[in-house]
Motif scaffolding. Structure first.
Motif, PDB file in Angstrom:
ATOM      1  N   UNK A   1       2.406  91.605  -9.280  1.00  0.00           N
ATOM      2  CA  UNK A   1       3.839  91.330  -9.205  1.00  0.00           C
ATOM      3  C   UNK A   1       4.604  92.590  -8.780  1.00  0.00           C
ATOM      4  N   UNK A   2       5.732  92.361  -8.134  1.00  0.00           N
ATOM      5  CA  UNK A   2       6.604  93.480  -7.759  1.00  0.00           C
ATOM      6  C   UNK A   2       7.429  93.963  -8.946  1.00  0.00           C
TER       7      UNK A   2
ATOM      8  N   UNK B   1       3.249  96.289 -15.779  1.00  0.00           N
ATOM      9  CA  UNK B   1       2.864  97.074 -16.951  1.00  0.00           C
ATOM     10  C   UNK B   1       2.164  96.198 -17.994  1.00  0.00           C
ATOM     11  N   UNK B   2       2.657  94.978 -18.158  1.00  0.00           N
ATOM     12  CA  UNK B   2       2.027  94.055 -19.108  1.00  0.00           C
ATOM     13  C   UNK B   2       0.612  93.720 -18.661  1.00  0.00           C
TER      14      UNK B   2
END
Length: 229
Positions: free
Chosen positions: A41-42, A48-49
């Protein structure tokens, strides 16, 4: 091989093992797809997740994960229940705890398999789908997912074979799967070699059946592609 009347226990344990593996596979695949989407994802938060999930889970032994979820969930549920005045002991089912732990572990490794497969798909195909007026969901379902499935299947198959053997870890929290049933039989008969050998044969049979199923899935997924047999 004389199983002294404990053969039915091994069969029951094998059935529980198979159920545990298939349920963990289902939820693990969903977690893997979600994790791969997050890592690609952007959004910095989603990225981070995704990275945190794979780093944490892949760095933790599966046995420790099983124990943490089984005992930790009880503490969490009791803490929540105490807010409503309920003070009895609450315990998560060993099967549910096992599925949760194995799904989380499988999903972390499947994340990397799916991410690698997604990176193999040319961006031009997504752009062409948008040009044809497809929505994001239609693009994913008709264009992306079939190719991801084909590319990821060999890696996911290997992970499933590992998952099938990792189900033995859930015996430590009391689930009557194959290894625990074999241990029960050993406790009564004092013949560990016989029953652990029988358990090994059952695992081998389950592995052979799984490999046959994976071969058929790969043939089906590769039909119509150049070089497919």
């Amino acid at each position: 091989m004389d199983l002294q009347g404990f053969g039915h226990l091994l069969l029951e344990g094998a059935w529980v093992t198979l159920q545990l593996a298939l349920c963990s596979l289902l939820f693990g695949l969903l977690l893997g797809l979600a994790g791969a989407a997050a890592k690609m994802s952007s959004s910095k938060v989603a990225n981070a997740i995704g990275n945190g999930y794979t780093l944490f889970v892949r760095g933790m032994p599966e046995l420790l994960l099983v124990l943490t979820i089984f005992f930790g969930s009880s503490a969490l549920l009791m803490a929540i229940a105490s807010l409503f005045g309920y003070d009895e002991y609450i315990e998560l089912s060993p099967f549910v705890a096992g599925v949760a732990a194995l799904s989380i572990a499988f999903g972390a490794y499947a994340t990397e398999v799916f991410r690698s497969a997604l990176q193999e798909i040319p961006k031009g195909q997504r752009e062409a789908a948008v040009a044809l007026g497809m929505t994001g969901f239609q693009t994913f379902r008709r264009i992306i997912l079939p190719q991801v499935w084909r590319l990821a299947l060999p890696g996911l198959g290997n992970l499933f074979l590992v998952l099938l053997k990792d189900t033995a870890l859930v015996s430590v929290i009391g689930l009557n799967e194959l290894m625990r049933q074999a241990s029960v039989a050993v406790g009564y008969t004092k013949e560990p070699f016989t029953f652990y050998l029988a358990a090994a044969v059952v695992y081998l049979l389950l592995t052979c059946i799984s490999m046959g199923g994976l071969y058929l899935l790969e043939r089906h997924a590769n039909r119509g592609y150049r070089g497919a047999r």
